[in-house]
Each structure stands twice: as structure tokens, then as C-alpha cells.
Design a protein around this motif. Structure first.
Motif, short mmCIF file in Angstrom:
data_model
loop_
_atom_site.label_atom_id
_atom_site.label_comp_id
_atom_site.label_asym_id
_atom_site.label_seq_id
_atom_site.Cartn_x
_atom_site.Cartn_y
_atom_site.Cartn_z
N ALA A 1 38.12 45.97 35.00
CA ALA A 1 36.90 45.17 34.86
C ALA A 1 37.15 43.72 35.29
CB ALA A 1 36.39 45.22 33.42
N LEU A 2 38.26 43.15 34.88
CA LEU A 2 38.59 41.78 35.25
C LEU A 2 38.75 41.64 36.76
CD1 LEU A 2 41.17 40.83 32.47
CD2 LEU A 2 38.74 40.25 32.57
N VAL A 3 39.47 42.57 37.36
CA VAL A 3 39.69 42.52 38.81
C VAL A 3 38.37 42.70 39.56
CG1 VAL A 3 40.83 43.69 40.74
CG2 VAL A 3 42.11 43.20 38.66
N VAL A 4 37.52 43.59 39.09
CA VAL A 4 36.22 43.81 39.74
C VAL A 4 35.37 42.54 39.69
CG1 VAL A 4 34.01 45.03 39.51
CG2 VAL A 4 36.14 46.31 39.52
N VAL A 5 35.36 41.85 38.56
CA VAL A 5 34.59 40.61 38.44
C VAL A 5 35.11 39.56 39.42
CG1 VAL A 5 34.10 38.64 36.92
CG2 VAL A 5 33.82 40.97 36.08
N ILE A 6 36.41 39.43 39.52
CA ILE A 6 36.99 38.44 40.44
C ILE A 6 36.67 38.80 41.88
CG2 ILE A 6 39.15 37.45 41.30
CD1 ILE A 6 40.24 37.75 38.41
N VAL A 7 36.83 40.06 42.24
CA VAL A 7 36.55 40.48 43.62
C VAL A 7 35.07 40.33 43.94
CG1 VAL A 7 36.56 42.45 45.20
CG2 VAL A 7 38.57 41.97 43.80
N LEU A 8 34.19 40.67 43.00
CA LEU A 8 32.75 40.46 43.21
C LEU A 8 32.46 38.97 43.41
CD1 LEU A 8 30.73 42.74 40.78
CD2 LEU A 8 30.51 42.59 43.25
N PHE B 1 26.32 34.59 36.64
CA PHE B 1 27.18 35.09 35.57
C PHE B 1 28.55 35.50 36.13
CE2 PHE B 1 28.87 38.72 33.18
CZ PHE B 1 29.07 38.11 31.95
N VAL B 2 28.56 36.27 37.22
CA VAL B 2 29.83 36.73 37.81
C VAL B 2 30.67 35.54 38.25
CG1 VAL B 2 30.84 37.97 39.77
CG2 VAL B 2 28.98 39.01 38.47
N LEU B 3 30.04 34.54 38.88
CA LEU B 3 30.80 33.37 39.33
C LEU B 3 31.32 32.54 38.16
CD1 LEU B 3 28.73 32.26 42.45
CD2 LEU B 3 30.93 33.45 42.39
N ALA B 4 30.53 32.43 37.09
CA ALA B 4 30.99 31.67 35.92
C ALA B 4 32.19 32.36 35.28
CB ALA B 4 29.85 31.52 34.92
N VAL B 5 32.11 33.67 35.10
CA VAL B 5 33.24 34.42 34.52
C VAL B 5 34.44 34.36 35.46
CG1 VAL B 5 34.04 36.69 33.78
CG2 VAL B 5 31.76 35.90 33.14
N GLY B 6 34.19 34.50 36.76
CA GLY B 6 35.26 34.42 37.75
C GLY B 6 35.96 33.07 37.73
N ARG B 7 35.19 31.98 37.62
CA ARG B 7 35.79 30.65 37.55
C ARG B 7 36.68 30.53 36.31
NH1 ARG B 7 30.87 29.35 38.21
NH2 ARG B 7 30.00 28.63 40.14
N GLN C 1 37.60 29.66 52.06
CA GLN C 1 39.02 30.00 52.20
C GLN C 1 39.76 29.80 50.87
OE1 GLN C 1 40.30 27.40 55.31
NE2 GLN C 1 39.76 28.84 56.96
N ALA C 2 39.45 28.72 50.18
CA ALA C 2 40.12 28.44 48.90
C ALA C 2 39.80 29.52 47.88
CB ALA C 2 39.69 27.06 48.38
N VAL C 3 38.53 29.93 47.80
CA VAL C 3 38.16 30.99 46.86
C VAL C 3 38.84 32.30 47.25
CG1 VAL C 3 36.24 32.44 46.09
CG2 VAL C 3 36.00 29.96 46.11
N LEU C 4 38.82 32.63 48.52
CA LEU C 4 39.45 33.87 48.97
C LEU C 4 40.92 33.92 48.60
CD1 LEU C 4 39.29 36.54 50.54
CD2 LEU C 4 39.78 35.23 52.61
N VAL C 5 41.65 32.86 48.87
CA VAL C 5 43.10 32.86 48.62
C VAL C 5 43.41 32.72 47.13
CG1 VAL C 5 45.24 31.60 49.04
CG2 VAL C 5 43.66 32.03 50.92
N GLY D 1 41.87 35.52 45.10
CA GLY D 1 42.57 36.74 45.49
C GLY D 1 43.93 36.84 44.82
N MET D 2 44.63 35.70 44.75
CA MET D 2 45.93 35.67 44.05
C MET D 2 45.73 36.00 42.57
SD MET D 2 48.47 34.71 46.14
CE MET D 2 49.64 33.89 45.11
N ALA D 3 44.67 35.49 41.98
CA ALA D 3 44.39 35.76 40.57
C ALA D 3 44.13 37.25 40.36
CB ALA D 3 43.18 34.95 40.10
N ALA D 4 43.36 37.87 41.25
CA ALA D 4 43.07 39.30 41.13
C ALA D 4 44.35 40.13 41.22
CB ALA D 4 42.07 39.74 42.20
N VAL D 5 45.21 39.77 42.15
CA VAL D 5 46.49 40.48 42.30
C VAL D 5 47.35 40.29 41.04
CG1 VAL D 5 48.65 40.53 43.62
CG2 VAL D 5 46.46 40.45 44.81
#
Length: 95
Positions: free
Chosen positions: A21-28, A46-52, A69-73, A76-80
Motif C-alpha cells: 500500500a505504501l509503495v502504491v501510494v508513492i508510485v501513484l 490526498f495521494v500527493l499529501a500522503v506521498g510527501r 525529475q526530483a520527484v521521480l528520483v 522513486g528511491m523512497a519507494a524502493v
């Protein structure tokens, strides 16, 4: 392979589900940023607030030219990281 049941396998499944669930929220969140989704939308907001909040330890880890680019990298590192930490915890709770 027979089902062994019990507390440990239930805990392992719970950790795996929470991690997913955490990884899905970050990737979304990454997808929403890259596609310039309307942040006035309640779901996107909501998704962006939780992701932040989830990616706060990874904020500005790498400086990039654009926000996308900053969000992607960084996200992405956080999701991994969440994936590997969750996988390790699930393995520890497995019976």
C-alpha cells in the motif's frame, strides 16, 4: 507447500500488505506529478499529501533541474527503500 497458518504467517501477510500500500501510494504520486494531474482533485491531493509525508526523509536527496525529475528520483528511491525494508520485515515475521 502446505499452509502452516498461525501468527507469524499472518504478521508476514500484514507487513507485505502495508508495504504494498505504501509503495502504491508513492508510485501513484510519482505518476500524478509526471502527468500534471489536477491537484485540486480530492484524490490527487490526498495521494500527493500522503506521498510527501512518506517521502520526507528522501526530500532533496538529489537536486535535479526540474520538479518532475526530483520527484521521480527522490520518491522513486523512497519507494524502493520501503519495498526492501518491508520485504525484510516480512521475511523476519515469516514462520
Amino acid at each position: 507447500m502446505a499452509y502452516r497458518g498461525g501468527y507469524r504467517s499472518s504478521a508476514s501477510r500484514a507487513v507485505t500488505g502495508i508495504t504494498a500500500a505504501l509503495v502504491v501510494v508513492i508510485v501513484l504520486g510519482i505518476v500524478f506529478v509526471l502527468l500534471n494531474a489536477d491537484q485540486a482533485n480530492m484524490v490527487v491531493n490526498f495521494v500527493l499529501a500522503v506521498g510527501r509525508w512518506l517521502t520526507r526523509p528522501f526530500a532533496n536527496l538529489f537536486q535535479m533541474e526540474t520538479v518532475d525529475q526530483a520527484v521521480l528520483v527522490n520518491w522513486g528511491m523512497a519507494a524502493v527503500a520501503y519495498f526492501f525494508i518491508g520485504s525484510a520485515l516480512a521475511r523476519l515475521t515469516r514462520g
